[in-house]
Design a protein around this motif. Structure first.
Motif, mmCIF file in Angstrom:
data_model
loop_
_atom_site.group_PDB
_atom_site.id
_atom_site.type_symbol
_atom_site.label_atom_id
_atom_site.label_comp_id
_atom_site.label_asym_id
_atom_site.label_seq_id
_atom_site.Cartn_x
_atom_site.Cartn_y
_atom_site.Cartn_z
ATOM 1 N N TYR A 1 32.655 -23.942 10.786
ATOM 2 C CA TYR A 1 31.617 -22.983 11.137
ATOM 3 C C TYR A 1 30.933 -23.379 12.443
ATOM 4 N N SER B 1 33.359 -22.702 15.316
ATOM 5 C CA SER B 1 33.496 -21.283 15.639
ATOM 6 C C SER B 1 32.247 -20.753 16.336
ATOM 7 N N CYS B 2 31.079 -21.219 15.943
ATOM 8 C CA CYS B 2 29.847 -20.808 16.634
ATOM 9 C C CYS B 2 29.857 -21.275 18.085
ATOM 10 N N ASN B 3 30.211 -22.533 18.297
ATOM 11 C CA ASN B 3 30.240 -23.059 19.662
ATOM 12 C C ASN B 3 31.302 -22.370 20.508
ATOM 13 N N ALA B 4 32.481 -22.135 19.942
ATOM 14 C CA ALA B 4 33.556 -21.492 20.688
ATOM 15 C C ALA B 4 33.189 -20.058 21.056
ATOM 16 N N SER B 5 32.585 -19.322 20.122
ATOM 17 C CA SER B 5 32.192 -17.947 20.442
ATOM 18 C C SER B 5 31.085 -17.925 21.490
ATOM 19 N N TRP B 6 30.147 -18.865 21.424
ATOM 20 C CA TRP B 6 29.098 -18.936 22.441
ATOM 21 C C TRP B 6 29.714 -19.195 23.819
ATOM 22 N N PHE C 1 32.804 -18.594 24.818
ATOM 23 C CA PHE C 1 33.617 -17.445 25.227
ATOM 24 C C PHE C 1 32.751 -16.304 25.759
ATOM 25 N N PHE C 2 31.717 -15.927 25.031
ATOM 26 C CA PHE C 2 30.917 -14.773 25.433
ATOM 27 C C PHE C 2 30.061 -15.065 26.662
ATOM 28 N N THR C 3 29.489 -16.250 26.764
ATOM 29 C CA THR C 3 28.705 -16.542 27.966
ATOM 30 C C THR C 3 29.602 -16.644 29.189
ATOM 31 N N SER C 4 30.793 -17.217 29.036
ATOM 32 C CA SER C 4 31.719 -17.290 30.171
ATOM 33 C C SER C 4 32.170 -15.903 30.598
ATOM 34 N N SER C 5 32.443 -15.030 29.642
ATOM 35 C CA SER C 5 32.874 -13.681 30.007
ATOM 36 C C SER C 5 31.756 -12.920 30.704
#
Length: 124
Positions: free
Chosen positions: A62, A65-70, A72-76
């Motif tokens: 968990y 996944s939280c760190n990876a989504s953060w 991904f979305f901030t980089s995008s």
């Protein structure tokens, strides 16, 4: 004549085996502690180890996944926001130029600025 659904009244007092209201209710934890005593110590330790490992791995998954989504979305947002802003700015400039031509040359000039329609032949 009596109705077949009517049951005869039972005036006999209930015995201790039939009256469960006097017994205190067990909590889930108390019941599990009582049931765990019937298993050997090795089975209890193995179940505890499996449960602890599963909980730790779910927590770490968990967090990952939280760190990876953060990330991904901030980089995008950082990478694609300037592109979106520039295309919007270019569209606004084009709209502004079209409005200026329409004001200066009249309502038909905005359509003429885009060029002739490709389906119609050019007349010279």
């Amino acid at each position: 004549m009596s109705d077949p659904d009517d049951k005869p009244a039972n005036d006999e007092p209930q015995t201790d085996g039939e009256n469960y209201d006097d017994e205190p209710d067990e909590s889930f934890g108390e019941r599990m502690m009582g049931l765990s005593e019937m298993f050997p110590e090795s089975v209890r330790n193995a179940a505890s180890t499996v449960t602890t490992t599963a909980v730790k791995s779910f927590r770490s998954f968990y967090q990952f996944s939280c760190n990876a989504s953060w990330i991904f979305f901030t980089s995008s947002v950082i990478l694609f926001a300037p592109v979106i802003f520039e295309t919007e700015r270019a569209q606004m400039e084009e709209l502004h130029k079209s409005q200026q031509k329409q004001v200066l040359l009249g309502p038909g000039s905005a359509m003429a600025a885009t060029g002739a329609s490709p389906s119609l032949p050019l007349i010279r």
